[in-house]
Design an enzyme around this catalytic site. Structure first.
Site, PDB file in Angstrom:
ATOM      1  N   ARG A   1       0.824  -1.214   0.000  1.00 33.28           N
ATOM      2  CA  ARG A   1       0.000   0.000   0.000  1.00 33.28           C
ATOM      3  C   ARG A   1       0.859   1.267   0.000  1.00 33.28           C
ATOM      4  NH1 ARG A   1      -2.100  -3.716  -1.251  1.00 33.28           N
ATOM      5  NH2 ARG A   1      -4.033  -4.664  -0.542  1.00 33.28           N
TER       6      ARG A   1
ATOM      7  N   SER B   1     -10.962  -0.958   2.892  1.00 31.18           N
ATOM      8  CA  SER B   1     -10.341  -1.277   4.177  1.00 31.18           C
ATOM      9  C   SER B   1      -9.909   0.007   4.886  1.00 31.18           C
ATOM     10  CB  SER B   1      -9.121  -2.184   3.980  1.00 31.18           C
ATOM     11  OG  SER B   1      -9.504  -3.417   3.432  1.00 31.18           O
TER      12      SER B   1
ATOM     13  N   GLU C   1      -5.477   3.224   6.318  1.00 28.14           N
ATOM     14  CA  GLU C   1      -5.197   3.115   4.886  1.00 28.14           C
ATOM     15  C   GLU C   1      -5.864   4.260   4.140  1.00 28.14           C
ATOM     16  OE1 GLU C   1      -6.135  -0.122   1.368  1.00 28.14           O
ATOM     17  OE2 GLU C   1      -5.475  -0.865   3.318  1.00 28.14           O
TER      18      GLU C   1
END
Length: 316
Positions: free
Chosen positions: A172, A231, A309
């Protein structure tokens, strides 16, 4: 209704455009200016205008991993238009893809062409540029693994072409997140090298079946019927002292008894604990407060420190 502020090369610049209309959370106050650009020259003009006014710029993809403040954003929010959504076949499994291309569209295109490598990412709702920025991934595939080159533009209009190895892809993360802190660059396109399905002993139908299997898992395990941004927290690093075996954040959130917990209209999803959803009438402040509450409770109970995130934009 937003008012049209100006035109540059027939480009609309909207004033006080509410970002709730442009984000998957369906929340967010007004951007001072909002522009959809259709050319590199328009992009340069917007940056020049921002520099003259002393206002910051933020590039918006599909708004699927973003929480914009209820106060909005005191600057320019730029979105790449349809002219940046071309998929060009370069031959031998190599494709150049515009940053505004929906990732799902490219994934499905690759299946139809008989190539593997990103077909399991079809359920991710963001843009190609956003996927590169976040190094999006699912079901064992990450966009950075198939990428060979990224083209971006800085605020002065200079083009930068980087090999994938220079983009610092990791979980990520990409170089472009680091650049955002000072001299942000706009991702314009990326080139990918995909693998022929036949070389893996598979057909396009096999890839389609694998993609559908992933989509079905997503439908069963995620709250797709409620506004969310995917998420909320990043997976914990496997092998870290606090997580000898990788366990998803949702496990800790659920074990902390937080499934269904609400602050205002924001709720920890009862379907998947690592999703915060807009259960009706949520504000950005509700969502941020709930994410911080979850972080505190998990830290207090397990000494596990969850990292968001989701990107936050504006003053909270």
């Amino acid at each position: 209704m937003p008012t049209i502020y100006n035109y540059i090369y027939c480009m609309e610049i909207l004033e006080n455009e509410f970002m709730s209309a442009h984000t998957s959370f369906k929340v967010g106050g007004p951007a001072k200016f909002f522009a959809k650009v259709e050319s590199e020259s328009e992009l340069v003009e917007i940056h020049q205008k921002a520099q003259r006014t002393g206002l910051p710029c933020f590039l918006l993809g599909k708004g699927t991993n973003l929480l914009v403040s209820d106060k909005g954003f005191d600057g320019f929010i730029i979105q790449l238009g349809k002219s940046f959504s071309e998929i060009k076949d370069l031959g031998n499994g190599k494709f150049r893809v515009g940053a505004a291309t929906p990732l799902a569209r490219f994934a499905r295109f690759s299946i139809n062409q008989g190539y593997a490598g990103i077909h399991k990412l079809a359920g991710i709702p963001g843009s190609l540029g956003g996927a590169i920025y976040m190094n999006a991934g699912a079901y064992g595939q990450e966009i950075g693994n198939a990428c060979v080159e990224v083209v971006s533009m800085d605020a002065a209009g200079n083009l930068h072409t980087r090999a994938a190895g220079e983009c610092k892809f990791s979980y990520r993360h990409s170089l472009f997140q680091e650049l955002a802190a000072n001299r942000a660059e706009v991702i314009l396109s990326a080139t990918f090298q995909l693998t022929p399905a036949a070389s893996l002993g598979k057909t396009s139908a096999d890839l389609e079946s694998e993609m559908q299997e992933c989509m079905e898992k997503r439908r069963k395990s995620q709250p797709l019927n409620m506004p969310n941004a995917g998420s909320t927290f990043k997976r914990l690093a496997a092998g870290a002292a606090e997580t000898p075996a990788q366990i998803a954040p949702g496990y800790y959130i659920e074990q902390a008894g937080l499934k269904g917990y609400r602050i205002g209209g924001a709720e920890v999803s009862q379907v998947h604990a690592n999703f915060i959803v807009n259960a009706g009438g949520a504000t950005a402040s509700d969502i941020k407060a709930l994410s911080e509450f979850v972080q505190k409770k998990v830290a207090d109970k397990f000494n596990i420190h969850l990292q968001r995130e989701i990107i936050l934009l504006g003053e909270f």
